[in-house]
Design a protein around this motif. Structure first.
Motif, short mmCIF file in Angstrom:
data_model
loop_
_atom_site.label_atom_id
_atom_site.label_comp_id
_atom_site.label_asym_id
_atom_site.label_seq_id
_atom_site.Cartn_x
_atom_site.Cartn_y
_atom_site.Cartn_z
N ARG A 215 -37.07 -14.28 27.94
CA ARG A 215 -37.60 -15.63 27.80
C ARG A 215 -37.05 -16.54 28.91
NH1 ARG A 215 -36.04 -17.69 22.27
NH2 ARG A 215 -34.29 -18.64 23.34
N LEU B 237 -32.36 -23.02 35.48
CA LEU B 237 -32.93 -24.35 35.26
C LEU B 237 -31.87 -25.44 35.33
CD1 LEU B 237 -35.47 -23.51 32.38
CD2 LEU B 237 -36.00 -24.01 34.76
N GLY C 119 -32.80 -28.68 25.85
CA GLY C 119 -33.74 -27.79 26.56
C GLY C 119 -34.45 -28.61 27.62
N SER D 257 -38.33 -31.46 23.66
CA SER D 257 -39.68 -31.38 24.22
C SER D 257 -39.97 -29.91 24.52
CB SER D 257 -39.75 -32.22 25.51
OG SER D 257 -40.93 -31.91 26.21
N GLU D 258 -40.78 -29.32 23.69
CA GLU D 258 -41.13 -27.88 23.77
C GLU D 258 -39.91 -26.97 23.78
OE1 GLU D 258 -44.25 -26.31 26.33
OE2 GLU D 258 -45.49 -28.04 25.80
N GLY E 113 -35.16 -28.17 30.65
CA GLY E 113 -35.98 -27.53 31.69
C GLY E 113 -35.47 -27.88 33.07
N PRO F 106 -29.51 -23.93 28.40
CA PRO F 106 -28.82 -22.63 28.38
C PRO F 106 -29.12 -21.78 29.62
CG PRO F 106 -30.71 -22.59 26.88
CD PRO F 106 -30.65 -23.96 27.46
N SER F 107 -30.14 -22.17 30.38
CA SER F 107 -30.52 -21.34 31.53
C SER F 107 -29.81 -21.81 32.79
CB SER F 107 -32.05 -21.44 31.72
OG SER F 107 -32.40 -21.25 33.06
N CYS G 121 -25.34 -24.55 27.71
CA CYS G 121 -25.16 -23.65 26.56
C CYS G 121 -26.37 -23.74 25.65
CB CYS G 121 -23.92 -24.05 25.79
SG CYS G 121 -24.04 -25.68 25.02
N HIS H 231 -42.76 -29.96 35.93
CA HIS H 231 -42.67 -29.85 34.48
C HIS H 231 -42.85 -28.43 33.97
CE1 HIS H 231 -42.51 -34.13 33.87
NE2 HIS H 231 -43.54 -34.30 34.67
N LEU H 232 -42.42 -28.26 32.70
CA LEU H 232 -42.52 -26.93 32.06
C LEU H 232 -43.19 -27.04 30.70
CD1 LEU H 232 -39.18 -24.98 32.60
CD2 LEU H 232 -41.49 -24.27 33.17
N HIS H 233 -44.08 -28.01 30.53
CA HIS H 233 -44.75 -28.11 29.24
C HIS H 233 -46.27 -28.02 29.41
CE1 HIS H 233 -43.65 -32.30 30.62
NE2 HIS H 233 -44.96 -32.25 30.75
N GLU I 185 -27.33 -24.41 19.67
CA GLU I 185 -26.61 -23.92 18.49
C GLU I 185 -25.09 -23.86 18.76
OE1 GLU I 185 -29.20 -22.74 20.05
OE2 GLU I 185 -30.34 -21.28 18.88
N TYR J 148 -37.65 -22.63 20.08
CA TYR J 148 -36.70 -21.56 20.43
C TYR J 148 -35.44 -21.56 19.57
CZ TYR J 148 -39.57 -21.50 24.65
OH TYR J 148 -40.62 -21.44 25.51
N ILE J 149 -35.31 -22.57 18.72
CA ILE J 149 -34.06 -22.74 17.97
C ILE J 149 -34.35 -22.64 16.48
CG2 ILE J 149 -32.05 -24.26 17.66
CD1 ILE J 149 -33.00 -25.71 20.26
N LEU K 72 -39.21 -18.38 31.75
CA LEU K 72 -39.21 -19.84 31.98
C LEU K 72 -38.85 -20.16 33.43
CD1 LEU K 72 -37.60 -21.11 28.66
CD2 LEU K 72 -39.89 -21.65 29.47
C1 SAM Z 1 -40.79 -24.81 27.71
S1 SAM Z 1 -39.27 -25.34 28.34
C2 SAM Z 1 -39.39 -27.09 28.12
C3 SAM Z 1 -38.61 -27.83 29.16
C4 SAM Z 1 -38.67 -29.36 29.10
N1 SAM Z 1 -38.11 -29.88 27.88
C5 SAM Z 1 -40.07 -29.86 29.27
O1 SAM Z 1 -40.65 -30.42 28.32
O2 SAM Z 1 -40.63 -29.70 30.39
C6 SAM Z 1 -38.12 -24.86 27.09
C7 SAM Z 1 -36.69 -25.27 27.34
O3 SAM Z 1 -35.90 -24.94 26.19
C8 SAM Z 1 -34.67 -24.36 26.62
N2 SAM Z 1 -34.11 -23.56 25.51
C9 SAM Z 1 -34.50 -22.36 25.02
N3 SAM Z 1 -33.70 -21.98 24.01
C10 SAM Z 1 -32.79 -22.97 23.83
C11 SAM Z 1 -31.69 -23.17 22.93
N4 SAM Z 1 -31.39 -22.27 22.01
N5 SAM Z 1 -30.95 -24.29 23.06
C12 SAM Z 1 -31.26 -25.23 23.99
N6 SAM Z 1 -32.30 -25.10 24.84
C13 SAM Z 1 -33.06 -23.99 24.77
C14 SAM Z 1 -35.06 -23.59 27.87
O4 SAM Z 1 -33.95 -23.30 28.70
C15 SAM Z 1 -36.02 -24.59 28.52
O5 SAM Z 1 -35.29 -25.53 29.26
#
Ligand code: SAM
Length: 307
Positions: A30, A118, A92, A152-153, A94, A114-115, A135, A49-51, A138, A157-158, A34
């Motif tokens: 995943r 990114l 998250g 935002s999106e 992005g 966490p990435s 991180c 953007h990543l949405h 969680e 994942y959580i 991303l």
């Molecule tokens: C689809 S992208 C959205 C990015 C941004 N918020 C946007 O709207 O453009 C998902 C984001 O969630 C983060 N993510 C995934 N699992 C996560 C977790 N357990 N805790 C925090 N962030 C997480 C990814 O690293 C990524 O940055």
């Protein structure tokens, strides 16, 4: 009896290790997915953007307009931040683009990412005043408290239980949680599209917590068109590209090609079904998913009852 118990324990441990390994593999793929999406978005769509984006009725559904739809989404999202909010945690984040916009508007912003890929992009974009917790949400440990926590999106994942519990701990009294994300509808058929927690389950979880609903807006109609673009790219570019690469392999290395097909045949068929079945459409998105902007307020009164 002792040995049967030990055997059972070993089986449980093996099963747990297997489940953990599977989880780690899912998280790694995943993360890479991303990171790749952010590269493609930046270079082909000229968008940071990543949405999904927000398609207004006047915006033509065309790949050239994805970056406009994504800007529309950002504006729409930010317009729902309540008055009085000063300190925001963007979970998250992005590439950090939404956080950058928020900073520009005068909010104090921290991010969770966490990435490492990114996070590096976000660090380049954001001022030093923004702390990026690198991180998983969680695992976040901090003494800081926020007026609003934004997903935002990233909520999909959580685990919703963990996300809500953690958010309540990190929010100031009367703070807000703003979620803009995909949820699954309860449908008898299995969805061909991945992503999202079950909406009914999410509402049930929220009901057990001290949260007051402020807004719940369905924006499935405005986000769905992105799926038609994804489907088109898969059909018009990715699938023919994969077929050409396969033809080249068959021609240049026929034995290796046969061997790979024999070895990975099942996996190749699975990937073909997943990406090239033509089912990743706006129509299916509307049938199986509900994309919502949801704003809750932490309820002080409820909290005192619960504790
Ligand atoms: C689809 S992208 C959205 C990015 C941004 N918020 C946007 O709207 O453009 C998902 C984001 O969630 C983060 N993510 C995934 N699992 C996560 C977790 N357990 N805790 C925090 N962030 C997480 C990814 O690293 C990524 O940055």
């Amino acid at each position: 009896m002792f040995s049967s118990k030990t055997g059972c324990l070993c089986k449980c441990l093996k099963l747990e290790t297997f489940v953990n390994m599977k989880k780690i593999k899912t998280i790694v793929s995943r993360d890479i997915g991303l990171a790749l999406a952010s590269l493609c978005s930046k270079y082909f769509l000229k968008s940071p953007h990543l949405h999904y984006g927000y398609w207004t009725s006047s915006l033509e559904v065309d790949i050239a307009n994805v970056s406009i739809a994504q800007e529309n989404y950002t504006t729409f999202l930010i317009s729902h931040i309540p008055e009085g909010v000063k300190k925001i945690l963007d979970v998250g984040c992005g590439t950090g683009e939404i956080a950058r916009r928020l900073v520009e508007m005068g909010y104090q912003v921290d991010c969770v990412s966490p990435s490492s890929f990114l996070s590096r992009q976000a660090r380049e974009l954001l001022p030093n005043s923004c702390h990026i917790y690198e991180c998983f949400y969680e695992q976040l440990q901090t003494e800081n408290r926020y007026d609003l926590i934004l997903f935002s999106e990233s909520f999909q994942y959580i685990s919703p239980q963990q996300a809500i519990k953690k958010t309540l701990d990190l929010l100031n009294d009367a703070g807000y949680i703003l979620i803009c994300d995909i949820f699954k509808k309860d449908t008898p058929e299995k969805s061909p599209l991945p992503g999202g927690h079950r909406l009914t389950m999410f509402y049930d979880i929220v009901a057990e917590h001290p949260l007051k609903n402020v807004k719940d807006i369905d924006i499935t109609e405005q986000t769905a068109p992105t799926l038609d673009i994804v489907n088109d790219v898969l059909k018009q570019v990715v699938q023919p590209g994969v077929n050409l690469a396969q033809q080249l392999l068959d021609d240049r290395y026929p034995y290796m090609s046969k061997f790979l097909k024999w070895l990975y045949g099942k996996r190749i068929n699975k990937l073909n079904r997943k990406y090239f079945s033509g089912e990743k459409t706006a129509e299916n998105f509307k049938k199986f998913k509900s994309y919502r902007l949801i704003l809750y307020k932490k309820d002080k009164f409820h909290k005192s009852l619960a504790t």
